[in-house]
Every structure is written in C-alpha cells, then in structure tokens.
Design a protein around this motif. Structure first.
Motif, PDB file in Angstrom:
ATOM      1  N   LEU A 237       0.822  -1.198   0.000  1.00 47.65           N
ATOM      2  CA  LEU A 237       0.000   0.000   0.000  1.00 47.65           C
ATOM      3  C   LEU A 237       0.862   1.257   0.000  1.00 47.65           C
ATOM      4  O   LEU A 237       0.515   2.266  -0.634  1.00 47.65           O
ATOM      5  N   THR A 238       1.981   1.199   0.692  1.00 43.22           N
ATOM      6  CA  THR A 238       2.904   2.337   0.686  1.00 43.22           C
ATOM      7  C   THR A 238       3.479   2.558  -0.698  1.00 43.22           C
ATOM      8  O   THR A 238       3.567   3.698  -1.179  1.00 43.22           O
ATOM      9  N   LEU A 239       3.890   1.467  -1.368  1.00 40.80           N
ATOM     10  CA  LEU A 239       4.381   1.595  -2.744  1.00 40.80           C
ATOM     11  C   LEU A 239       3.297   2.177  -3.652  1.00 40.80           C
ATOM     12  O   LEU A 239       3.578   3.011  -4.514  1.00 40.80           O
ATOM     13  N   LYS A 240       2.081   1.723  -3.475  1.00 40.48           N
ATOM     14  CA  LYS A 240       0.982   2.252  -4.277  1.00 40.48           C
ATOM     15  C   LYS A 240       0.803   3.746  -4.017  1.00 40.48           C
ATOM     16  O   LYS A 240       0.598   4.536  -4.953  1.00 40.48           O
ATOM     17  N   ALA A 241       0.878   4.150  -2.765  1.00 35.34           N
ATOM     18  CA  ALA A 241       0.715   5.562  -2.425  1.00 35.34           C
ATOM     19  C   ALA A 241       1.857   6.408  -2.964  1.00 35.34           C
ATOM     20  O   ALA A 241       1.686   7.615  -3.177  1.00 35.34           O
ATOM     21  N   LEU A 242       3.025   5.802  -3.189  1.00 34.52           N
ATOM     22  CA  LEU A 242       4.181   6.527  -3.722  1.00 34.52           C
ATOM     23  C   LEU A 242       4.246   6.464  -5.248  1.00 34.52           C
ATOM     24  O   LEU A 242       5.217   6.943  -5.846  1.00 34.52           O
ATOM     25  N   THR A 243       3.234   5.866  -5.858  1.00 28.74           N
ATOM     26  CA  THR A 243       3.186   5.756  -7.311  1.00 28.74           C
ATOM     27  C   THR A 243       2.522   6.989  -7.905  1.00 28.74           C
ATOM     28  O   THR A 243       1.433   7.394  -7.475  1.00 28.74           O
ATOM     29  N   TYR A 244       3.166   7.581  -8.902  1.00 36.60           N
ATOM     30  CA  TYR A 244       2.570   8.702  -9.620  1.00 36.60           C
ATOM     31  C   TYR A 244       1.745   8.110 -10.748  1.00 36.60           C
ATOM     32  O   TYR A 244       2.259   7.709 -11.787  1.00 36.60           O
ATOM     33  N   GLU A 245       0.441   8.037 -10.526  1.00 35.94           N
ATOM     34  CA  GLU A 245      -0.446   7.275 -11.406  1.00 35.94           C
ATOM     35  C   GLU A 245      -0.394   7.691 -12.873  1.00 35.94           C
ATOM     36  O   GLU A 245      -0.423   6.828 -13.760  1.00 35.94           O
ATOM     37  N   PRO A 246      -0.304   8.977 -13.202  1.00 37.25           N
ATOM     38  CA  PRO A 246      -0.309   9.330 -14.618  1.00 37.25           C
ATOM     39  C   PRO A 246       0.813   8.694 -15.434  1.00 37.25           C
ATOM     40  O   PRO A 246       0.626   8.426 -16.623  1.00 37.25           O
ATOM     41  N   SER A 247       1.967   8.454 -14.826  1.00 38.34           N
ATOM     42  CA  SER A 247       3.102   7.915 -15.586  1.00 38.34           C
ATOM     43  C   SER A 247       3.502   6.513 -15.167  1.00 38.34           C
ATOM     44  O   SER A 247       4.189   5.823 -15.914  1.00 38.34           O
ATOM     45  N   GLY A 248       3.107   6.068 -13.959  1.00 36.07           N
ATOM     46  CA  GLY A 248       3.529   4.773 -13.448  1.00 36.07           C
ATOM     47  C   GLY A 248       4.829   4.824 -12.686  1.00 36.07           C
ATOM     48  O   GLY A 248       5.282   3.803 -12.152  1.00 36.07           O
ATOM     49  N   GLY A 249       5.472   5.989 -12.619  1.00 40.33           N
ATOM     50  CA  GLY A 249       6.713   6.119 -11.862  1.00 40.33           C
ATOM     51  C   GLY A 249       6.470   6.013 -10.365  1.00 40.33           C
ATOM     52  O   GLY A 249       5.392   6.357  -9.875  1.00 40.33           O
ATOM     53  N   ILE A 250       7.470   5.545  -9.636  1.00 37.79           N
ATOM     54  CA  ILE A 250       7.362   5.399  -8.179  1.00 37.79           C
ATOM     55  C   ILE A 250       8.460   6.234  -7.533  1.00 37.79           C
ATOM     56  O   ILE A 250       9.651   6.021  -7.797  1.00 37.79           O
ATOM     57  N   VAL A 251       8.067   7.208  -6.715  1.00 40.02           N
ATOM     58  CA  VAL A 251       9.065   8.065  -6.077  1.00 40.02           C
ATOM     59  C   VAL A 251       9.749   7.299  -4.943  1.00 40.02           C
ATOM     60  O   VAL A 251       9.150   6.424  -4.308  1.00 40.02           O
ATOM     61  N   ALA A 252      11.010   7.643  -4.693  1.00 38.64           N
ATOM     62  CA  ALA A 252      11.746   6.986  -3.615  1.00 38.64           C
ATOM     63  C   ALA A 252      11.146   7.329  -2.259  1.00 38.64           C
ATOM     64  O   ALA A 252      11.132   6.497  -1.349  1.00 38.64           O
ATOM     65  N   LEU A 318       9.086  12.522 -12.417  1.00 40.96           N
ATOM     66  CA  LEU A 318       7.878  11.696 -12.418  1.00 40.96           C
ATOM     67  C   LEU A 318       7.441  11.307 -13.820  1.00 40.96           C
ATOM     68  O   LEU A 318       6.876  10.235 -14.027  1.00 40.96           O
ATOM     69  N   HIS A 319       7.692  12.168 -14.782  1.00 39.21           N
ATOM     70  CA  HIS A 319       7.357  11.864 -16.175  1.00 39.21           C
ATOM     71  C   HIS A 319       8.602  11.514 -16.981  1.00 39.21           C
ATOM     72  O   HIS A 319       8.550  11.470 -18.206  1.00 39.21           O
ATOM     73  N   GLY A 320       9.713  11.262 -16.301  1.00 42.19           N
ATOM     74  CA  GLY A 320      10.951  10.977 -17.003  1.00 42.19           C
ATOM     75  C   GLY A 320      11.797  12.208 -17.233  1.00 42.19           C
ATOM     76  O   GLY A 320      12.762  12.172 -18.022  1.00 42.19           O
ATOM     77  N   GLU A 321      11.501  13.322 -16.549  1.00 44.36           N
ATOM     78  CA  GLU A 321      12.309  14.539 -16.694  1.00 44.36           C
ATOM     79  C   GLU A 321      13.762  14.261 -16.309  1.00 44.36           C
ATOM     80  O   GLU A 321      14.036  13.490 -15.383  1.00 44.36           O
ATOM     81  N   ARG A 322      14.678  14.921 -16.969  1.00 45.83           N
ATOM     82  CA  ARG A 322      16.102  14.636 -16.753  1.00 45.83           C
ATOM     83  C   ARG A 322      16.827  15.737 -15.984  1.00 45.83           C
ATOM     84  O   ARG A 322      17.830  15.459 -15.345  1.00 45.83           O
ATOM     85  N   ALA A 323      16.363  16.945 -16.079  1.00 42.89           N
ATOM     86  CA  ALA A 323      17.010  18.048 -15.369  1.00 42.89           C
ATOM     87  C   ALA A 323      16.389  18.172 -13.981  1.00 42.89           C
ATOM     88  O   ALA A 323      15.257  18.632 -13.828  1.00 42.89           O
ATOM     89  N   LEU A 324      17.131  17.768 -12.966  1.00 42.30           N
ATOM     90  CA  LEU A 324      16.645  17.795 -11.574  1.00 42.30           C
ATOM     91  C   LEU A 324      17.593  18.659 -10.748  1.00 42.30           C
ATOM     92  O   LEU A 324      18.135  18.227  -9.728  1.00 42.30           O
ATOM     93  N   ASN A 325      17.809  19.876 -11.211  1.00 42.91           N
ATOM     94  CA  ASN A 325      18.835  20.737 -10.639  1.00 42.91           C
ATOM     95  C   ASN A 325      18.633  20.952  -9.144  1.00 42.91           C
ATOM     96  O   ASN A 325      17.517  21.187  -8.679  1.00 42.91           O
ATOM     97  N   GLU A 326      19.714  20.890  -8.425  1.00 47.24           N
ATOM     98  CA  GLU A 326      19.678  20.963  -6.965  1.00 47.24           C
ATOM     99  C   GLU A 326      19.935  22.386  -6.489  1.00 47.24           C
ATOM    100  O   GLU A 326      20.906  23.018  -6.899  1.00 47.24           O
ATOM    101  N   ILE A 327      19.029  22.888  -5.621  1.00 51.39           N
ATOM    102  CA  ILE A 327      19.217  24.194  -5.008  1.00 51.39           C
ATOM    103  C   ILE A 327      19.005  24.060  -3.505  1.00 51.39           C
ATOM    104  O   ILE A 327      18.471  23.059  -3.031  1.00 51.39           O
ATOM    105  N   GLU A 328      19.427  25.071  -2.752  1.00 51.94           N
ATOM    106  CA  GLU A 328      19.263  25.075  -1.303  1.00 51.94           C
ATOM    107  C   GLU A 328      18.272  26.159  -0.897  1.00 51.94           C
ATOM    108  O   GLU A 328      18.304  27.269  -1.430  1.00 51.94           O
ATOM    109  N   LEU A 329      17.371  25.806   0.024  1.00 54.94           N
ATOM    110  CA  LEU A 329      16.352  26.739   0.512  1.00 54.94           C
ATOM    111  C   LEU A 329      16.853  27.354   1.821  1.00 54.94           C
ATOM    112  O   LEU A 329      16.749  26.755   2.898  1.00 54.94           O
ATOM    113  N   GLU A 330      17.385  28.543   1.726  1.00 51.63           N
ATOM    114  CA  GLU A 330      18.074  29.146   2.860  1.00 51.63           C
ATOM    115  C   GLU A 330      17.142  29.574   3.974  1.00 51.63           C
ATOM    116  O   GLU A 330      17.557  29.746   5.119  1.00 51.63           O
TER     117      GLU A 330
END
Length: 784
Positions: A237-252, A318-330
């Motif tokens: 159920l946790t895996l299901k809840a972490l699934t992004y239904e539109p694409s089928g991707g599962i967030v860590a 979630l949709h296969g995006e490749r640019a996941l640039n990292e920033i810090e929230l000060e």
C-alpha cells in the motif's frame, strides 16, 4: 502575495520521524503528525513546492493543525483502507478524525479531506491553517467568498471549505468548536491552478466512500498470503501511495531533506524515481500479484531511458524529466536544524554503472513474467548493452551516489555483469536476435576482472572498490543475482566481513562513511534495505532461523503504522532519512517472499537462469560412510544449516539386523534389503512433499545407492572417508552402539567408492565438521 524574509527561523523541538503518517492520492502525498498537524503537503505532484513545510521548520512555514483543546487527551491512530483514522479520547468524550486524499478530478483539482466525527460525549477542538506556498517562503493573498476561504500565490490557488466558520487573523485561518456524539463535520482543502475558475466542490462523505472502496479493491488483489501478510500488505500500500499514477513512476519517498543524521548535511530530495530500484520493484510487484502496476512501472522505465540509452541517469522525474537541478532553501532551518534543505538532486548527473544492470534485469524479469509488448524494448536494451560494453571499464559513483572521487566500485561492476548475463538469457529463452557471443565475452571479462581486482586475498572477502580495504553492504547482492554461488568461500568470507564490520545491534550499515570517499561530513544510520538484504542472504544460505530472527527484528522497527524511513539509529532508537522510503518497503516485501519459499522467494526471478543451468538443488542429502566415520555428526550439522529434517539411518534397521550385528556377524545383501526399503521410504516421503532432508546411513555399495536414487533421483550422496587408524580409534572409544569394532573390516571391504557417473562428493581425511559442511554446501551449489 507577500514574500517571507530569508532569515532562518529557529527549529522547533524534536518530533520523531516515525510519528508521522502518510496519506496520498497516487499523485501527491501529505505527512500527518500523530498530534493532528499536517506538516508536509506538495500539490499537485509529489515534486511540487510544498504549501505545508513545517516539517522542515515550524508552523510559520505552513501547517494545518487539528487537535483537542485538552492537551491531556489520549490519541491513537490506525490505517483503514485509503484513510488515516485518529481517535481522540478526553474525559468529556471521544472523537475520530479521518484524513485522506481522494484521486484528483479529470480537470486537475486535488483535495485533502478531514472529517471529524463525534463518538461519545463532546470534545472541544481547535483547527488552524497557515498556508505558505513555495516551501514556506510565500505568504498568499487570502480572501473569503461564497462561504469559503481562497488563498492564491503565483500559479497556486487553494480553496478551504469548512463545516464550521473559520476566522482569519494573524495570517492564519482558525476555529474553536465542539464535536458531539453523532455529529460529523468535514473540512476540505482543494488545490487548482490559479489562472482557472474554482472547481465544483465534491461531497466529502461521497469521496470517503469512493476512496475506501478503491483501496479495498486494490488490497484484495494481493497475492501474498504468508505469515507476514499484514506487514507485506502495508508495504505494498505504501508503494501504491508513492506511485505517480499518470506515468507509473514510483518516487523513492514523498519528502526532501529529512536527515540521515540529525544536525548533519546528508539531506537529499527523494521525490524522484531511481533506476536503482527498478528490478527490485518489479520483483516485489510481480511476486505479489500486481502485474498491472509492474507493467506501468516498466512503461515508465522505457520512456525515461528512451532517447539516450547510452547515458542512463541515476534518477528521473515523475514523467521521465532529466534536469533535476539541486538548489538550497536558505529560509528553512531544516528538520532538527539539519541543513542545508535541498530541492532537486545533483546526483542525477552522476555516472552510476549499477543502473544498467538494474534496467536490463528489470526488463528481463518483465519478459519472464509475461508482460505484454516486451519485444518493443529489445532494441533499446541492445543499445544499452552496446554502450555498456565500453563503459563498464570506467569508474563511477556507486549505488550510493557518493560525492567523492570516482572509483571502480565492485558492486557497480557486478551489476554490469548482470546486464550482460540477462541480455544473454533473454536472447536465448525468447529467441531474440543479438550478438550473444560478444555479450558472453564481455560478461566473462567483467567476471574475471572483479575476481582479480575486487577480491582481497588477505581478508578473504570482496571489497568496496578496487584497492580498498573495506566492504560495502551492496556486496550482499552478489550471490542473490547469481554472480557467484552463495556457498563460494569468497562469498562466505565477504558475508562474514560485512557481519563483523558493518553490522551493529543486528542492523546493517551501507559502508563506513568517510569524507574522502563520499564527500560528506558526519555519519548516518543503519540502512534498512541492506538489513533486509542480509535476511535474504541468510535464506539463500539455508539459515532460515537466523533469516527469520533478523526479519522479525526489522518488523519491530516499523512505526506504529508499519512505515519505514530510509535508515534507523539503533542507539537513539529512531528512524532517520526521508519517510516513508520505497526502498525499505521493497526490501521488506522481497524478504517476506524469500522466507515464505525458503528458496529465495522473488529472488528466484532474478536467479532463475542460474538455477536452471544448475538443474536444481538436490532435495535429499545422503551422508554415507562406515562406522565411526562421523556421518551422523555431519548429517545433523548439515540439517541444521539447511533447516530441514535429519534422520539417523541406524534407527531404521530391523531388530533382526541389530541382533546379528551385536553378535559380531556382518550383514549381507538380504539382511540390508528391508533396511534399504525403510531408508528409501523416508527419502521418498520427503521428496514427494518437496521438502529437503538429510539422512546418514551406510549405503556402502553402488547397488544400495541406486536403490535410494530410485526413491529420489535428485538425491546427493556425500561419502566420508577418513583413514582407517582414525576409524579404529573412534570406534574403540564408542560405548553402547550395537555394532562392535570387529565389523569395521567387513564394512571397509563392502565399501564401493562412488565413480565419476554418480552424483556424489567424497570428503577425504579427518575434516572438521564446520569445514566439511562448507564443502558440502559449496558443492551442492556448483554441481551441474
């Protein structure tokens, strides 16, 4: 819209990670503290900016509280299908709060619903909303119209409908009210794009009924029915809840920057989809009967890696995006002052070679499970293999995405080996075209390279990377994917070293953290997925009791709702890292399946090719030898290792045979015939039941062994052949046995050593029992 100042506010008192609950819509998720505060909510997607971010700060960063005004009220909670139910008991009454997130509307409206129901008496309650968009930085423009409260900032708009009047004051909306027995009051938060008209409000109670029905129906499809069904179902159920239904991707995980060590800098954004998880996720879903979800994940994987399979990323959006640039929230102080707070993940640009093996193994598993349209994937796999044939020789950042120097990590090389091994298996089993001979040559080169450069002769173990003097918990996967047999002495040495150096309080750490290696200061907790891997390894070793004990230890570490973060601190006795973590729950599911089958469980899917080539593990082990050879001692030790039944063949002799031997007369073939029938019957009974077994007996002639093979063709014979002087010394020291020392000469004359055509192992000399066990178990794994 008012912008919050960038100064960091003080972090609030500690609230353990395991005190939070997850609710989700298969598009997004929220974390609800046991005290009634929703402290994390990102809409409309898992990776959207949070409107409630007090998890990483305080209520000024966005929060929705709902609790009894009496601070001494008793709170308990549980999951029901698709919902979180929190019961509040005070001296004046009892009330139940039901929190859930229904699936969004086709028009893109996303909701979070809270229904308060009076059960007994009257309970005074307080609710308060502080909406702060962009992770607590933006204070929205708020207005009241049509009986609802609207909050708008940039692209985001929220409407709050409430069964009690809400007061706007001091940049918050709140109400004090009492709920009486029989009453039910609903609150609903609706997100919609700010440039669109507000949606039509849906009835909260109808949404509750629909959500409950949908999750009940999904749960009923679970194909696991073993001892740990409750824990497995919660993890699924946790895996299901972490699934992004539109694409089928599962967030860590649905969160960012929950620390691996409070106050430290190992804080990462996990709201993306990792290729590392690909194969293990498919095994968990397929093994549990969720073929549709496995297929959706497979399609996400195909789309994500398509276009540039030559350079696979560590993770994608979630949709296969490749640019996941990292920033810090000060402006955020971080959970328990753990800074920096990060959004995006710079590891997406790393080279991580193990993902190639994960992807190819996932596609192979999907093909073996019968998922449709797998022929469409084959050209993509061939392109990946072509690039990997060159790339495998390069250093990388390892499965753990270390931010230090690139190195030749052993696990990464092993996963490259797995990629070619599964390409060969797919080509052969499914008649697919490809340069199999070339793949076989590359696979063999990788295998030889790892054995030469990744194994440390002095320590008797494989190491973390070439030239290292340390181990890595990822090496536990080596025997599970079939790189080497579980009972290979080099694998055994690696497991023992991991137990010595990486296991603390029964839990497994990934590796010894070192700034020179991973580029980060400070340590981390024990890694829960690796601890589940060790349980799987114990299953593969036949150490079922130890595997089950570790598994139960891990079950006890779950939150009261059965949720796991990424790590656990055995000293502070608390969970650490992003929460809940898909990788931990995948580990639990796969380990439960392994324990249920006692033969690898869903790992069978990963290692089936090797098991097929080995023609299966023998069902029955027959330990043979003359009197005093130690066959009973070895037989008992083997049965303990294999966790199966043991039988002493001497106990099956008819009374007439025992009397004859007591008188000093040797047994002939006629005497042995009824005894052999009894031994054969015991073997046949075990074999028919599909159960392992070990029996010790004096099947000294080839004809005797042939009789026993008729009972079970897969019987494996182990002959103990110590020298005669040792035998006579031992038999002379025995007391109470029915066979006198004088019959030893007759037994030695009767003995016919197994020839090359027999499925047999001969152990020469006076060998230690533990060493003999290792020889036998290794031989059983290697025998074709």
């Amino acid at each position: 819209m008012k912008r919050r100042p960038t100064a960091v506010s003080a972090a609030r008192p500690q609230r353990p990670i395991e005190d939070y609950a997850l609710i989700g819509s298969t598009h997004s998720a929220a974390l609800v503290h046991r005290g009634g505060d929703i402290e994390w909510l990102c809409l409309p997607r898992f990776d959207s900016s949070a409107m409630f971010a007090s998890l990483l700060g305080d209520e000024r960063n966005g929060c929705w509280s709902l609790h009894a005004t009496n601070p001494k009220g008793h709170v308990s909670r549980r999951y029901l299908p698709g919902t979180l139910e929190t019961t509040i008991r005070t001296g004046r009454g009892t009330t139940v709060v039901t929190d859930f997130m229904p699936r969004p509307t086709p028009g893109g409206t996303h909701e979070l619903v809270r229904i308060v129901r009076g059960v007994r008496g009257a309970v005074p309650l307080h609710t308060e909303l502080r909406i702060r968009f962009n992770y607590g930085e933006w204070m929205p423009w708020v207005e009241r119209r049509e009986g609802a409260i609207y909050a708008v900032a940039g692209p985001d708009a929220v409407r709050i409908t409430s069964g009690v009047p809400l007061v706007n004051e001091n940049f918050a909306s709140f109400a004090d009210f009492s709920i009486h027995a029989g009453q039910a009051i609903a609150f609903c938060l609706e997100w919609f794009p700010s440039h669109e008209k507000p949606p039509i409000t849906r009835d909260a109670f109808s949404l509750l009924a629909r959500t409950t029905h949908e999750w009940c129906a999904w749960t009923e499809r679970c194909g696991y029915d073993g001892e740990y069904r409750e824990a497995v179902t919660r993890s699924l159920l946790t895996l299901k809840a972490l699934t992004y239904e539109p694409s089928g991707g599962i967030v860590a995980a649905p969160t960012t920057s929950l620390p691996e060590r409070p106050g430290g800098e190992r804080n990462w954004d996990y709201r993306f989809c990792w290729l590392r998880d690909a194969a293990l996720t498919l095994y968990a879903l397929i093994g549990s009967g969720y073929i549709e979800e496995a297929s959706d994940w497979r399609w996400w994987l195909m789309r994500a890696v398509g276009g540039s399979p030559e350079e696979l990323q560590v993770m994608y959006g979630l949709h296969g995006e490749r640019a996941l640039n990292e920033i810090e929230l000060e402006w955020l102080p971080g959970y328990e002052s753990s800074r920096p707070v990060r959004v995006g993940n710079g590891a997406h640009a790393q080279r991580q070679l193990d993902v190639y093996g994960s992807v190819i193994a996932a596609f192979h598993a999907a093909r073996k499970a019968g998922l449709a349209d797998m022929d469409k994937v084959w050209p993509l796999e061939c392109a990946i293999a072509k690039q990997l044939a060159v790339l495998w020789r390069e250093p990388d950042c390892s499965i753990w995405e270390v931010r230090g120097e690139l190195r030749h990590f052993v696990h990464s090389k092993i996963m490259c080996w797995l990629a070619f091994d599964r390409m060969i298996a797919s080509a052969q089993e499914f008649k697919l075209n490809g340069p199999v001979d070339e793949w076989r040559a590359v696979r063999d080169d990788i295998h030889a390279d790892v054995l030469k450069r990744g194994y440390d002769q002095a320590s008797g173990s494989f190491v973390q990377h070439y030239g290292a003097d340390a181990v890595d918990a990822a090496l536990l996967l080596m025997p599970l994917i079939g790189f080497l047999p579980i009972n290979d002495p080099r694998v055994q040495g690696t497991i023992k070293r991991i137990e010595r150096e990486l296991v603390f309080n029964g839990l497994v750490y990934r590796y010894r953290t070192d700034k020179a290696l991973d580029g980060q200061e400070g340590g981390e907790g024990a890694f829960l997925a690796c601890s589940f891997w060790l349980s799987n390894v114990y299953v593969a070793m036949g150490r079922q009791r130890k595997a089950k004990a570790l598994f139960k230890r891990l079950l006890a570490l779950a939150s009261d709702l059965g949720l796991y973060a990424e790590e656990y601190d055995p000293l502070a006795r608390r969970q650490l890292g992003n929460f809940p973590q898909a990788f931990s729950h995948i580990g639990l599911i796969n380990s439960a399946h392994a324990l249920a089958s006692a033969a690898g469980g869903v790992w069978e899917l990963a290692n089936r090719d090797h098991k097929d080539r080995q023609a299966g593990e023998p069902v029955i082990v027959v330990v043979i030898g003359v009197a005093a050879s130690g066959k009973t001692t070895l037989g008992k030790a083997l049965a303990e290792q294999l966790e199966c039944a043991f039988k002493d063949g001497d106990d099956l002799h008819p009374a007439a045979n025992i009397r004859k031997m007591r008188s000093g007369e040797p047994l002939n073939d006629d005497d042995r015939a009824p005894w052999l029938d009894r031994v054969a019957a015991w073997i046949a009974q075990r074999a028919k039941a599909g159960e392992r077994g070990v029996i010790a007996c004096s099947a000294l002639k080839r004809a005797y062994r042939d009789r026993l093979r008729e009972a079970c063709p897969k019987s494996a014979f182990v002959l103990l052949a110590p020298n005669e002087a040792v035998l006579r010394r031992r038999i002379g020291a025995r007391k109470g046995h029915f066979m006198p020392p004088s019959l030893l000469t007759s037994q030695l004359r009767t003995l016919e050593h197994p020839d090359a055509t027999e499925h047999a192992l001969t152990i020469e000399g006076n060998v230690d029992v533990e060493e003999a066990c290792l020889q036998v178990l290794t031989w059983l794994s290697l025998t074709p």
